[in-house]
Every structure is written in structure tokens, then in C-alpha cells.
Enzyme design. Structure first.
Site, short mmCIF file in Angstrom:
data_model
loop_
_atom_site.label_atom_id
_atom_site.label_comp_id
_atom_site.label_asym_id
_atom_site.label_seq_id
_atom_site.Cartn_x
_atom_site.Cartn_y
_atom_site.Cartn_z
N GLU A 1 0.84 -1.21 0.00
CA GLU A 1 0.00 0.00 0.00
C GLU A 1 0.87 1.25 0.00
O GLU A 1 1.85 1.36 0.76
CB GLU A 1 -0.89 -0.02 1.25
CG GLU A 1 -1.81 1.16 1.42
CD GLU A 1 -2.65 1.05 2.68
OE1 GLU A 1 -3.61 1.84 2.82
OE2 GLU A 1 -2.37 0.17 3.53
N LYS B 1 -9.31 2.31 -2.42
CA LYS B 1 -9.59 1.77 -1.09
C LYS B 1 -10.96 2.22 -0.62
O LYS B 1 -11.27 3.42 -0.60
CB LYS B 1 -8.50 2.22 -0.11
CG LYS B 1 -8.55 1.53 1.24
CD LYS B 1 -7.32 1.92 2.07
CE LYS B 1 -7.26 1.19 3.39
NZ LYS B 1 -6.04 1.56 4.16
N CYS C 1 -5.51 -3.20 2.02
CA CYS C 1 -5.43 -3.29 3.48
C CYS C 1 -6.80 -3.51 4.14
O CYS C 1 -7.33 -4.60 4.13
CB CYS C 1 -4.73 -2.05 4.03
SG CYS C 1 -4.02 -2.31 5.69
#
Length: 317
Positions: free
Chosen positions: A41, A111, A147
Site C-alpha cells: 500500500e 480503497k 489493506c
């Protein structure tokens, strides 16, 4: 197909150094016969960039570095964690995963779950993505996540990014992450990921950042899980590493189990944190005041382990 999971140790804002590191690992992935290299990330700028994201010159430097990096990427696919500018109302940025092949962009996933608890404050800087992304690469349909997107909890979030992508029929999940370490995190992470794989009957390829960043320590321990939730392979912790995954059976060579949290694991984490704090701040030596207590002795021992005893001066207080 062979896929490289690469856990890198970036310096936040060092775009030239981070780009050079990524390109060097891409070359190693090529040499090992990998068709795709996966990085953590925000791997280009380093995580967490925090208020640097509010500086226009930081974003401009990021975009220049990204363009240069893609121009130097040939004959291999890459997944990179990048900052993405956006227009309209809301926050001006996305936290994105970029999939490119031979220097050409194929897809971006933004994300969706932005943590705002504990050490995280991502909604301060980023707009959440609205859609889950399944991208095709060499015939493999990849559910691309970042994540927190695979840490869904019904009581915390109103959307489940993995469940939303199932209609598009992914063959596997790839998660790029910057997940900080604390004692107990290794077992917790494996339990959550194993349950996810079993629930959706999908393998998971997980690439995690490594290194000390200010008050945070990132442990790496990138791993592969099979659709049954068993560990197909894992990378060592607290060091940069390239883990080669074979999509036939979702296995890697070497160690097949994660280490458990122990005193040795905590010592490795503390050593890395001290070493990176000093190295990334430009220090090569340290002076430690020792008062005679066990805490002082432990601090001195960790500093010696991080820098070498010849670079540490202990002074009695």
C-alpha cells in the site's frame, strides 16, 4: 503463472529512492520468472504520509515519480500502491492500487474502507472508493483490495468490498497493505484472513510493508492463503523480501507456516524500529544513558543490536 509478493521498506517522501528500490525488486522478479510483481500500500510514497498529502508539491512529485517508474517498467506486470488525485466534492485524493502491464495502466482499485481508529486517520485525507474492482491479467481474474478492505466488520462498516466483487467472479484476492505490528497481530491476522478465504472459497495473496516509520513498525510477513484458509507460504518478518507464488495450487517454496508471536518476534520488531528511526533520520551512532534498571539495559541492548556495539556509547547516569 508466477507472482512476486514484494515487501519493501520505503522512506516517506523519498520518491527517487523508493522508485529505485521498486525497480530493483522488479528486476529480481523478472529474473525469477515472475509475470506479475505486487508491492504494498502506498509503496511509492511510503505509509503513512499523513499531512504531506496536503502539500501540492508532494503530490506533484509523486505523480512525476509514478510516470517515470511506469516508463521504466517493461515485460512484466506490476501492482503498486499509489496516491490518486480526484475532482469534485469530498476529499481530493484516493488511496489506490494501480495494475499496469508493460508500463501501461490496466486498472485501478480505490480503497473503500478507510480506518479512523487507533493509529489511523485515513478519512482525513482520502475519499473512499465506491466500487470493488476485479481486473483481468493473463487470464487471471484478480479481486484487487487495499489493506482494510479485507478486514470488514459488519458493526464498523456498511459495505463489504470482497462480497461486492463476487458477482464478477474473481479467481483470487490480492491485498496490498501497510499493516502495523503489535504483539499478537500475527495470529489475529492469520485468523481473519483464513476465515475470509474459507467464507468466499478464494485464495489470498497478501503483500505487506516492512520497516519503522516514526512511532509505527511494519512487520512484512507477506503470505499466501489457499481457498481452504491454509497457509500456502509466508515471507520472513522485519526485512525486505520477495516471495514467489505459483498460481497452480497457490503455493510457494520454503516455509509454509507463519511464526508465532514470541519474545524473539518482539525483539526483532524493536530492533527494526530503532534501526530505521536512526537510519532514516540520518544517524549512524547513538549515545544511551543507562541508570542501572532493566529498561535502560534493554534499551542499550536493542540499540547495540540495531547499530552494532561499536556505534553505541553507553553512559552511566
Amino acid at each position: 503463472m508466477k507472482i512476486a509478493l514484494v515487501q519493501t521498506n520505503p522512506i516517506i517522501g523519498d520518491f527517487a529512492g523508493n522508485s529505485a528500490r521498486i525497480l530493483a525488486w522488479i528486476q529480481k522478479a523478472r529474473e525469477k520468472g515472475c509475470r506479475l510483481a505486487v508491492f504494498p500500500e502506498l509503496s511509492l510514497c511510503g505509509y503513512p504520509p499523513q499531512d504531506l498529502l496536503e502539500r501540492a508539491d508532494f503530490i506533484a512529485a509523486h505523480d512525476r515519480a509514478l510516470n517515470g517508474l511506469l516508463a521504466g517498467t517493461r515485460d512484466i506486470g506490476v501492482i503498486l500502491g499509489v496516491v490518486e488525485k480526484r475532482d469534485g466534492s469530498g476529499k481530493p485524493l484516493y488511496n489506490s492500487a494501480l495494475l499496469a502491464d508493460n508500463g501501461r495502466e490496466i486498472a485501478r482499485a480505490r480503497k473503500r474502507l478507510l480506518p479512523t481508529y487507533d493509529v489511523f486517520d485515513e478519512s482525513r485525507y482520502f475519499e473512499p472508493g465506491r466500487h470493488s474492482v476485479v481486473a483481468s491479467f493473463e487470464g487471471l481474474r484478480i479481486g484487487l483490495t487495499i489493506c482494510e478492505d479485507i478486514w470488514y466488520q459488519e458493526q464498523s462498516y456498511g459495505v463489504d468490498p470482497v462480497a461486492d466483487m463476487l458477482v464478477d467472479g474473481p479467481d483470487c484476492l490480492i491485498n496490498i497493505s501497510a499493516s502495523p505490528y503489535y504483539h499478537g497481530k500475527l495470529g489475529e491476522r492469520q485468523a481473519v484472513f483464513s476465515a475470509l478465504c474459507r467464507r468466499h472459497r478464494l485464495p489470498l495473496l497478501y503483500a505487506n510493508q516492512v520497516g519503522g516509520q516514526d512511532s509505527l513498525i511494519f512487520d512484512g510477513h507477506s503470505l499466501v492463503l489457499t481457498p481452504e484458509g491454509t497457509v500456502g507460504g509466508s515471507a520472513p518478518g522485519f526485512a525486505e523480501h520477495l516471495l514467489v507464488v505459483e498460481t497452480e495450487g497457490w503455493r510457494t517454496e520454503g516455509e509454509q507456516t507463519l511464526p508465532t508471536d514470541s519474545t524473539a518476534t518482539v525483539l526483532s520488531a524493536l530492533t527494526l524500529g530503532v534501526r530505521d528511526y536512526l537510519r532514516k533520520s540520518g544517524f549512524s551512532t547513538a549515545v544511551i544513558g543507562v541508570s542501572g534498571g532493566i529498561d535502560s539495559a534493554l534499551t542499550a541492548a536493542i540499540a547495540c543490536r540495531a547499530l552494532g556495539p561499536e556505534n553505541v556509547l553507553t553512559v552511566a547516569l
